[in-house]
Design an enzyme around this catalytic site. Sequence first.
Site, PDB file in Angstrom:
ATOM      1  N   VAL A 210      -8.317  13.119  -1.034  1.00 40.06           N
ATOM      2  CA  VAL A 210      -9.029  14.373  -1.200  1.00 40.06           C
ATOM      3  C   VAL A 210     -10.494  14.116  -1.551  1.00 40.06           C
ATOM      4  O   VAL A 210     -11.391  14.720  -0.970  1.00 40.06           O
ATOM      5  CB  VAL A 210      -8.346  15.242  -2.281  1.00 40.06           C
ATOM      6  CG1 VAL A 210      -9.189  16.467  -2.601  1.00 40.06           C
ATOM      7  CG2 VAL A 210      -6.963  15.656  -1.811  1.00 40.06           C
TER       8      VAL A 210
ATOM      9  N   ASN B 224     -10.300  17.925 -16.310  1.00 36.93           N
ATOM     10  CA  ASN B 224     -10.404  16.560 -15.813  1.00 36.93           C
ATOM     11  C   ASN B 224     -11.817  16.358 -15.291  1.00 36.93           C
ATOM     12  O   ASN B 224     -12.232  17.029 -14.348  1.00 36.93           O
ATOM     13  CB  ASN B 224      -9.326  16.404 -14.715  1.00 36.93           C
ATOM     14  CG  ASN B 224      -9.269  15.032 -14.075  1.00 36.93           C
ATOM     15  OD1 ASN B 224     -10.035  14.751 -13.152  1.00 36.93           O
ATOM     16  ND2 ASN B 224      -8.368  14.184 -14.523  1.00 36.93           N
TER      17      ASN B 224
ATOM     18  N   CYS C  52     -10.298   7.590 -10.272  1.00 38.85           N
ATOM     19  CA  CYS C  52     -10.081   8.190  -8.950  1.00 38.85           C
ATOM     20  C   CYS C  52     -10.372   7.165  -7.866  1.00 38.85           C
ATOM     21  O   CYS C  52     -11.489   6.657  -7.762  1.00 38.85           O
ATOM     22  CB  CYS C  52     -10.963   9.408  -8.734  1.00 38.85           C
ATOM     23  SG  CYS C  52     -10.689  10.139  -7.095  1.00 38.85           S
TER      24      CYS C  52
ATOM     25  N   LYS D 264      -8.206   8.731 -18.683  1.00 41.38           N
ATOM     26  CA  LYS D 264      -7.189   8.515 -17.663  1.00 41.38           C
ATOM     27  C   LYS D 264      -7.405   7.180 -16.960  1.00 41.38           C
ATOM     28  O   LYS D 264      -8.442   6.930 -16.348  1.00 41.38           O
ATOM     29  CB  LYS D 264      -7.216   9.646 -16.630  1.00 41.38           C
ATOM     30  CG  LYS D 264      -6.100   9.511 -15.608  1.00 41.38           C
ATOM     31  CD  LYS D 264      -5.805  10.831 -14.922  1.00 41.38           C
ATOM     32  CE  LYS D 264      -4.723  10.675 -13.880  1.00 41.38           C
ATOM     33  NZ  LYS D 264      -4.492  11.945 -13.165  1.00 41.38           N
TER      34      LYS D 264
ATOM     35  N   THR E 146      -3.462   7.381  -9.240  1.00 40.47           N
ATOM     36  CA  THR E 146      -2.793   6.884  -8.029  1.00 40.47           C
ATOM     37  C   THR E 146      -3.114   5.413  -7.736  1.00 40.47           C
ATOM     38  O   THR E 146      -4.139   4.895  -8.159  1.00 40.47           O
ATOM     39  CB  THR E 146      -3.203   7.728  -6.818  1.00 40.47           C
ATOM     40  OG1 THR E 146      -4.626   7.767  -6.735  1.00 40.47           O
ATOM     41  CG2 THR E 146      -2.670   9.139  -6.923  1.00 40.47           C
TER      42      THR E 146
ATOM     43  N   GLY F  15       3.522   9.662 -13.166  1.00 36.87           N
ATOM     44  CA  GLY F  15       3.684   8.802 -11.997  1.00 36.87           C
ATOM     45  C   GLY F  15       5.083   8.950 -11.439  1.00 36.87           C
ATOM     46  O   GLY F  15       5.995   8.264 -11.855  1.00 36.87           O
TER      47      GLY F  15
ATOM     48  N   GLY G 166       3.172  15.655 -11.348  1.00 39.73           N
ATOM     49  CA  GLY G 166       2.125  15.678 -10.320  1.00 39.73           C
ATOM     50  C   GLY G 166       2.677  16.116  -8.974  1.00 39.73           C
ATOM     51  O   GLY G 166       3.050  17.272  -8.776  1.00 39.73           O
TER      52      GLY G 166
END
Lengths: 264, 264, 303, 303
Positions: free
Chosen positions: D71, D99, D130, D165, D193, D243, D265
């Site tokens: 994204v 976030n 990210c 995070k 991720t 996760g 998520g």
Amino acid sequence: MRKFKRMAKKFVADFVVVDNKPLNATNFLIKARSNSVLPTILPGQFVNVEINDAKEIFLRRPFSVFEVDYNQNTISMIVKILGRGSKKLTEIEAGCNISLVYPLGKSFTYPAATDKVLLIGGGSGVAPMLFLAKESGLDKTQVDILLGARTKEDHIDVESYSKYANLHYATEDGSLGEKGFVTQHSVFVNDLNKYDKIYACGPDGMMRAIAKVAKAADVFCEVSLENLMACGFGVCLCCIEPTNKGNLCVCTDGPVFNINELKW
Amino acid sequence: MRKFKRMAKKFVADFVVVDNKPLNATNFLIKARSNSVLPTILPGQFVNVEINDAKEIFLRRPFSVFEVDYNQNTISMIVKILGRGSKKLTEIEAGCNISLVYPLGKSFTYPAATDKVLLIGGGSGVAPMLFLAKESGLDKTQVDILLGARTKEDHIDVESYSKYANLHYATEDGSLGEKGFVTQHSVFVNDLNKYDKIYACGPDGMMRAIAKVAKAADVFCEVSLENLMACGFGVCLCCIEPTNKGNLCVCTDGPVFNINELKW
Amino acid sequence: MVDLKVKVHNLEFKNPITLASGTCGFAREMADFFDPAIVGGFFLKGSTLKNRDGNEYPRMAETPSGMLNAVGLQNKGIDYFIENIYPEIKDYDTQLIINVNGSTVEDYIALTEKVNELDKIRGIELNISCPNVKEGGMAFGVSCPGAEMVTREVRKVYDKTLIVKLSPNVTDISEIARAVEGQGADAVSLVNTFLGMAIDAETRKPKLSTITGGLSGPAIKPIALRMVWQVANAVKIPVVGMGGIMNAADAIEFMLAGASVVQIGTAVFKDPTLPVQIINELEDYMLRHKVQSVNDLIGELQI
Amino acid sequence: MVDLKVKVHNLEFKNPITLASGTCGFAREMADFFDPAIVGGFFLKGSTLKNRDGNEYPRMAETPSGMLNAVGLQNKGIDYFIENIYPEIKDYDTQLIINVNGSTVEDYIALTEKVNELDKIRGIELNISCPNVKEGGMAFGVSCPGAEMVTREVRKVYDKTLIVKLSPNVTDISEIARAVEGQGADAVSLVNTFLGMAIDAETRKPKLSTITGGLSGPAIKPIALRMVWQVANAVKIPVVGMGGIMNAADAIEFMLAGASVVQIGTAVFKDPTLPVQIINELEDYMLRHKVQSVNDLIGELQI
Ligand SMILES: Cc1cc2nc3c(=O)[nH]c(=O)nc-3n(C[C@H](O)[C@H](O)[C@H](O)COP(=O)(O)OP(=O)(O)OC[C@H]3O[C@@H](n4cnc5c(N)ncnc54)[C@H](O)[C@@H]3O)c2cc1C
Ligand SMILES: Cc1cc2nc3c(=O)[nH]c(=O)nc-3n(C[C@H](O)[C@H](O)[C@H](O)COP(=O)(O)OP(=O)(O)OC[C@H]3O[C@@H](n4cnc5c(N)ncnc54)[C@H](O)[C@@H]3O)c2cc1C
Ligand SMILES: Cc1cc2nc3c(=O)[nH]c(=O)nc-3n(C[C@H](O)[C@H](O)[C@H](O)COP(=O)(O)O)c2cc1C
Ligand SMILES: Cc1cc2nc3c(=O)[nH]c(=O)nc-3n(C[C@H](O)[C@H](O)[C@H](O)COP(=O)(O)O)c2cc1C
Ligand code: FES
Ligand code: FES
């Protein structure tokens, strides 16, 4: 047990498949019944379907709504076999449960009472077009449907819709209706300006070809886009389409877009 | 096409399920037919079964062979519902394909012609015991079968085996046969020394209890062990049991072990 | 006819489909299912200098699209291999590569020297990435100095094909790949398993005796494929790729990402004949796509 | 009745089931399905200082038991959020955590200062992990100095709850966790991720416009769980775990491994009402296991 207080705009629920019948070699009509009263569902909206018991299929698959029966609480869809998920879905048997997220997306803008409209459907894009023809409230004389497919065999039988609209066919090999793409069909080539609104749903290439001509002719035109979706309700931002307002989500800002919004 | 030259000791093949019938609330008898001639399969050996269409089940599941019909090319097994995989397996319908890896593991040592034997089965451990009773070639007078379960309802009907063996039952609630565990049953408690060989298959606790007594009584005793397996044919080394010869694989060095080999 | 032959340094593979270490035993076990001469090669079960009992039971746990293992390099030691296993498999008409493991650099050296004597073992896979042993193993593979040191020392005593097997449990795998390339590795293979864990919510206990174990299977494929692609772009030596390959399409994806040879691991637990099927499907794919030689697939990702 | 309440630093959660950033929009979208007051909280979609269009289509690919996304933090910028979204959601009776994402440390600081003004946002989740942006993002999160620097600078301007995070794409995640703890983080959340990749063997092209993307879903659960366990054992501050959580058992496993709060998520893509079901099932579990308070589950793995 914590009470589930529904905010009631979108739902996740198990439906029972009441019918699954082949329309031709690759298209199936699947009808599923809910236990609860259905919300209003409009042409162009879609459902996101969980594929049962399929190894290696993780996400749901989106399908346009083809028909809604508020008395029976059923939703129908036309499923074309494309890959593993759609294949598996067409194997579902009546009586099985199927989980739907619904109703999703924005519908087509309804035509005005006096509008003359052209509906163009390609491949599995027929479903929302037939739905729209039925729901538009227009007289048959005001509605032309143009359906495109590769061959006669790829067309599904929609004769019953001749009470809502005048049916026209295009096939690439000329085996049904006129030979060629929908954009080469006489109703499209000759008479575009006699329509107040054009609505289309089908493969990307077809949508672009239609949009190009409609734009040039300055006719109102809405197209429904297909796209790879992860969520279907606007949170993942995977299903974007570049528009004048930036990247919009096909699942919530669409799947129906006015061609003037698109960067085509 | 590259020719598949079989080395012909073990096989992977699709079988067709010809029967799947419930034996009681949690046990099912599944019979599957092969297109090819079956190799010799002996009591104590097992097959590794792929679970079809089950989300989140990655590996095969091992099941003991219960019956082989070399004329019909069928293998039967008794499947007890334990978790997700076994549950799913018991839902398979006749006519469906099922992939088996076979034959796996070592069989029980066959008794000598004059041996008197005691076969003890607990839970799904009955399958190999009944298979062994049938295949042993002994006279019924030489064979006692002792079956243990929690209640009468947990026992499956094995009356037809009374032509091969004398049947004895133990239930924890006394609803069939003697009350208590198999190791508390009179044939076990009183008469152990009259047997030349004891064979057992069932839950780990039962195997250990039997082994303890058999060891003390110095009777020949083979037990079949259950264990978490990833491959079933000796390459992953996940299914180990500590023995006098080090960690051995239950799938290839077992599942049948002489109790004297085990570190119990 | 298509040409499946591919070379990794001096090692010729009749086709790029090989079996991964720890999931094909010592090749004999697979010979129960198919003729070993069909596949490109076998990366034999991890060997150590001395006998190792491995970890305690339970050693495995199923996970979504994968599994965890905590075998811990159970094997009877290299001498047992040389005396009892090698004679039985040495005439298989395929590449046999031995996977060597040490707790110390001295172990690796001693092992390599023994393996060097074996005519029919034309290459070793230096495992510096096993997550299931207390000493050595992954500890060497997760830092450049560690990886360099082992590679350098082994290189000194070994002149056949030296393939170093990398751990995916690192921030930058291409950095490690470059480090071992710099010390004379002839190829790198990747990925070994990811360090993972499973808990039984009902008993509140870990599912593995060792608490953590190595994750393999299709679950890891996207990460493994990314790493193969990164490494192939970072080094000049050939890359042997693996991680979750379940069918020919997966194998082809690894080759497109840059793998010269691929290893089929966990997938053989599901179907021991899979490597043979994949070779057939690879041929079909090449015919359909008019790809003459597998070499025309390697690194040919269109971007 | 069981007690589901749990605290992360100063933040009180009515229950430990929250929704992960980037998969629950700005909470409004979920309110179409359930009453937001039911869940513990929402970690809102990643925000940046300025509008970001994100990456090109295609942005996602399905993988075995998971998905890749690319994204690239598409969002209209923090000012748009403050003016148009915040007013609509601020009275939801649940925790709203924002976030925040920057390309530079200055971005992070500027963003944080703006967020500091928002009464109903009592915490931020500092996203230094990210994988889908060219600048900043994961670059900060994969080294101790980077992670320390961002945390230290943000800490200076923010005195509500600061959750950092972490990226799983590192050799030793507990080292990074300790580093941010040392700079004043009030909690850590993990995992973001995993960097992965997907290729279409037929077209020979990457499936994502960005070639690589972030892997999420049950496929990663074993690795995420291991990392939560490692980090929980390495730091004193609370851990927020995520996760691949798909059901109550998964959520409980993360708590047993040491997570005080968990985030759901990718699973909501399959079923947006799942967080509600998980809360119900968690209650059932606690009743069945006679666990009075969720705090009695946190870190209670039996080893
Ligand atoms: C809003 C919407 C409405 C739809 N309505 C219908 C309908 O009424 N009837 C119908 O038959 N289909 C419809 N589709 C398409 C349908 O969702 C896909 O055919 C289906 O998801 C394919 O799943 P699969 O598992 O069979 O294919 P997969 O095995 O997942 O994919 C097969 C191939 O098709 C590509 N692909 C899959 N889905 C899409 C997509 N959505 N857009 C572009 N490429 C794709 C994949 O990348 C892959 O290359 C609709 C899609 C959307 C977004
Ligand atoms: C050689 C052998 C022969 C067998 N023969 C039979 C048979 O004839 N009939 C029969 O019904 N079953 C038999 N079993 C057991 C059978 O394999 C398991 O019941 C089955 O694998 C469980 O799968 P599941 O998906 O239902 O359970 P899962 O959902 O995978 O597991 C449920 C629970 O059971 C535990 N468990 C699962 N399998 C085993 C195992 N093998 N040992 C110990 N614990 C386990 C799991 O850890 C978990 O806690 C045999 C096992 C072996 C190794
Ligand atoms: C049960 C098991 C045992 C393994 N043993 C070894 C080993 O001894 N040496 C080694 O280098 N890799 C070992 N591996 C790792 C595999 O060779 C491979 O790198 C990994 O499983 C990823 O590939 P896959 O997903 O195709 O299985 C083992 C893997 C499994 C599942
Ligand atoms: C489509 C998508 C978008 C995401 N966007 C963000 C984001 O903006 N900020 C962030 O910190 N994490 C983001 N994530 C990561 C998730 O918050 C979460 O860390 C990760 O997906 C692992 O959890 P899961 O497996 O339960 O999804 C995103 C994940 C997905 C799938
Ligand atoms: S599919 Fe997730 S936002 Fe459209
Ligand atoms: S199950 Fe793999 S060695 Fe026994």
